[in-house]
Enzyme design. Structure first.
Site, short mmCIF file in Angstrom:
data_model
loop_
_atom_site.label_atom_id
_atom_site.label_comp_id
_atom_site.label_asym_id
_atom_site.label_seq_id
_atom_site.Cartn_x
_atom_site.Cartn_y
_atom_site.Cartn_z
CG ASN A 1 2.02 7.98 -14.92
OD1 ASN A 1 1.60 9.13 -14.93
ND2 ASN A 1 1.49 7.02 -15.65
NE ARG B 1 1.64 -13.92 -11.58
CZ ARG B 1 2.28 -13.87 -12.75
NH1 ARG B 1 3.20 -14.79 -13.05
NH2 ARG B 1 2.04 -12.92 -13.62
CB ALA C 1 -1.49 -0.94 -7.71
CG HIS D 1 12.71 10.53 11.77
ND1 HIS D 1 13.59 11.59 11.71
CD2 HIS D 1 11.90 10.67 10.70
CE1 HIS D 1 13.31 12.34 10.66
NE2 HIS D 1 12.28 11.80 10.03
#
Ligand SMILES: CC(=O)SCCNC(=O)CCNC(=O)[C@H](O)C(C)(C)COP(=O)(O)OP(=O)(O)OC[C@H]1O[C@@H](n2cnc3c(N)ncnc32)[C@H](O)[C@@H]1OP(=O)(O)O
Length: 156
Positions: free
Chosen positions: A31, A129, A106, A61
């Site tokens: 997306n 889970r 998300a 870094h």
């Protein structure tokens, strides 16, 4: 791009450092607005789905400021297995491997390897889970209900 399968789609805009270090499997879907910091390789298996605004960061870094200021950078590869779904705005850090069939929820920040067949989420991402038979049954029922409505709508 380094390599890709026959079928792939990325919604623009997208950012790559090199592009040549990006390897996409078959049926890759991403997306909008991904960031691929591909200082090292980013390799995707087949049937991978990526939500909006996901970041893949192979670069890092030094944690010592003086050495960091000398311009030192490293890159560790990221590997994503077959059938993985990475949801919106997840962050994948250098060196991470995500096992096949797993889901990254998300907003997750994935700092360590993810096993196969699990849902991970949070910052830092933890296993929420395991994914398995209950998911198959739940979604098979949803799929059957969808097709029933569709056939009714089409008058079959
Ligand atoms: C390819 C694309 O374009 S995708 C389009 C964009 N859409 C998205 O990105 C959708 C993202 N969806 C998610 O992140 C969803 O929450 C999913 C897929 C992870 C939900 O999976 P489910 O197994 O149905 O999770 P469910 O809602 O049952 O929640 C299970 C547990 O995880 C937790 N959880 C769900 N989502 C998250 C998340 N993003 N971060 C942290 N924890 C989460 C829930 O709070 C719940 O915790 P509890 O058991 O303590 O109550």
């Amino acid at each position: 791009m380094g390599s890709h399968g026959k079928s792939y789609f990325i919604h623009p805009p997208l950012y790559v450092d090199f592009g040549s270090h990006l390897h996409l499997g078959e049926n890759f879907y991403c997306n909008v607005d991904p960031i691929f910091i591909d200082v090292n390789t980013i390799t995707f298996g087949d049937n991978v789905m990526i939500g909006p605004r996901v970041g893949f960061y192979t670069a890092g870094h030094p944690t010592d400021a003086a050495i960091r200021n000398s311009g030192l950078e490293f890159g560790l590869p990221i590997t994503v297995g077959d059938n993985v779904w990475i949801c919106a705005q997840a962050t994948i850090l250098p060196g991470v491997t995500i096992g096949k069939n797993s889901i990254v929820a998300a907003g997750a920040v994935v700092t360590k390897d993810v096993p196969e067949n699990v849902l991970v989420g949070g910052n830092p991402a933890r296993v929420i889970r395991e994914l398995g038979e209950a998911d198959k049954q739940k979604w098979a029922a949803q799929q059957a209900a969808y097709h029933k409505v569709k056939e009714q709508f089409q008058g079959k």
